[in-house]
Every structure is written in structure tokens, then in C-alpha cells.
Design an enzyme around this catalytic site. Structure first.
Site, mmCIF file in Angstrom:
data_model
loop_
_atom_site.group_PDB
_atom_site.id
_atom_site.type_symbol
_atom_site.label_atom_id
_atom_site.label_comp_id
_atom_site.label_asym_id
_atom_site.label_seq_id
_atom_site.Cartn_x
_atom_site.Cartn_y
_atom_site.Cartn_z
ATOM 1 N NE ARG A 70 -2.468 -0.834 3.632
ATOM 2 C CZ ARG A 70 -3.130 -0.441 4.719
ATOM 3 N NH1 ARG A 70 -4.347 0.027 4.627
ATOM 4 N NH2 ARG A 70 -2.568 -0.531 5.906
ATOM 5 C CG ASP B 126 10.152 -1.077 5.697
ATOM 6 O OD1 ASP B 126 11.365 -1.376 5.745
ATOM 7 O OD2 ASP B 126 9.266 -1.930 5.480
ATOM 8 C CB THR C 150 -7.235 -27.692 3.349
ATOM 9 O OG1 THR C 150 -7.276 -29.116 3.420
ATOM 10 C CG2 THR C 150 -5.858 -27.252 2.876
#
Length: 250
Positions: A12, A104, A178
Site C-alpha cells: 500500500r 521502513d 484445509t
């Protein structure tokens, strides 16, 4: 004075305006499938008259190029791309080669100033600071969504069996199909690593570190934790704000 802060993450794009000590108009968008330039151009146009642009980019060189070209076209200040450094103020990088710490993570540590900062997104990262502000290292694993998706991508049988069934497994460890097994296995693996890392750092520091959680995957993992934590919404934007203020944008 006013600055545009841009956090270009793996999944994003986030941005905000900094005016004095206030973060204003925090926004986020998922990256488009193709060229990122049109989205970045809209962000730049929407900022209006600004004095500086600070960028933390882990989304690739195409983003850096598009921001530079867009800023020149609009006659805005050249974007300042923030990279990891050996130190910034009291914060010291604990990596043997400081540039290898993701930008970051470095910027988020500047913003949070927390003993333990966990970001849960495409990747799950864990970073620790000691009482003197020294980065004591970190960990990286796939985030819960990527963990599940990568297993399905490499195993035809699991991928086929995961197509049906409900996602709603709650907090329970064991599941009955699953799809749930993949989801719960990934979520519990992330939660277990956070708790183990926190316990290991508590032993090294002689105290329980304060835990901050950030990122789009927090809602998947936080309910499974047995330790206390605080939610920290935008550590990278907060770190960019610290950098901008240090540069004189008060």
C-alpha cells in the site's frame, strides 16, 4: 511550513501532510496492478503548496522515479528519499552493515521509539531497542497472508483442497478443513514468534519490553497474543515526521 510525507510500502501507499507538529489528512491506497505513476501524481497534486517531500520507499525504483518526475512536472521540491543510517539522534542502528536494515524499519523505529516494534503486513518484522536507543537486531518472516499464499503456490494438493471451506476459524488452534488450517497455522506461527522474541529480549534487557503492533495484518494476529500490546497506526509516517522536524519544519 508544510511537508508531504509518503510511505511507499510493499502492498500500500500511505501519505499525509505535516504542518508543524500535526499529521493531517492521513490516507492510504493499495498499489495498482500496473504503473504506479498515476496514483503518485494524484498524491503530489493533492498536496498543494508544500515546502518539502519526505519519502520512505520499499516498493521499488519505479516509485522513486515516478515521484521525482512528478515533482519536477508540478514544480514541487525534489523528494528526499530516506535510507537507513548508522545513527539518527539517540537511535543507533544495530546491523553490522546499517544499509541492510530496511528503510521502513529504520524510519518506523525513529517514529515509535519503542523497545519492541512489530509490523505485520506482507512481511512480519520485529525490531528491538535497548534503554540507550540502540537497535538490538530484528527478525523477518512472511506475514500471515503471504505465508499461506506461498504454501498454496508451491503445493498443488494443498492449493486444490484450500479452495473450499470457511475462513471463520476464530482463535482455536486446530481446524477442520484445509483453508482454515492454512489460515490458523500462519496466524499462530506469527503470534508464537512475537511472543518468543519478546521473551528472549526480556531476558537480555532484564525487563519486559513495551510491545507496539502496526500494519494491516494486526487484526489477524493480535487476538492470539497472550501478552499486552499497544496498537500503533502509522509508525513510518511518524518517523518521517521526526525527520522533517529535525530538518527544521516546525
Amino acid at each position: 511550513m508544510k511537508a508531504l510525507l509518503i510511505d511507499a510500502g510493499n502492498s500500500r501507499l500511505k501519505w499525509a501532510l505535516l504542518r508543524g507538529r500535526q499529521l493531517l489528512h492521513v490516507q492510504a491506497r493499495a498499489w495498482p496492478a500496473g504503473d504506479p505513476a498515476p496514483l503518485l501524481a494524484r498524491v503530489l497534486r493533492g498536496a498543494g503548496a508544500i515546502d518539502a517531500i519526505y519519502v520512505c520507499n520499499v516498493a521499488g525504483v519505479a516509485v522513486t522515479r515516478a515521484l521525482g518526475a512528478g515533482a519536477r512536472k508540478l514544480k514541487l521540491p525534489a523528494p528526499r528519499i530516506i535510507r537507513s543510517a548508522d545513527r539518527s539522534g539517540k537511535l543507533r542502528n544495530g546491523y553490522d552493515e546499517p544499509w541492510r536494515l530496511g528503510a521502513d524499519r529504520w524510519v518506523a523505529l525513529l517514529g515509535a521509539q519503542a523497545r519492541c516494534l512489530v509490523s505485520i503486513g506482507t512481511a512480519l518484522t520485529i525490531d528491538f531497542l535497548d534503554a540507550r536507543g540502540r537497535h538490538r537486531g530484528g527478525l523477518i518472516i512472511p506475514g500471515p497472508e503471504l505465508m499461506s499464499a506461498s504454501l498454496q503456490a508451491r503445493t498443488a494438493g494443498i492449493r486444490r483442497r484450500a479452495q473450499g471451506g470457511s475462513d471463520a476459524a476464530g482463535r482455536g488452534l486446530f481446524t477442520r478443513n484445509t483453508r482454515q488450517a492454512l489460515r490458523q497455522g500462519a496466524r499462530h506461527a506469527c503470534a508464537a514468534l512475537i511472543e518468543r522474541a519478546l521473551a528472549g529480549m526480556a531476558t537480555r534487557l532484564g525487563e519486559q519490553p513495551r510491545l507496539l503492533l502496526s500494519g494491516g495484518g494486526v487484526a489477524q494476529v493480535a487476538p492470539l497474543l497472550s501478552v499486552s500490546f499497544q496498537r500503533y497506526a502509522e509508525p513510518v509516517l511518524a518517523g518521517l515526521a521526526v525527520i522533517a522536524r529535525q530538518a527544521g519544519l516546525e
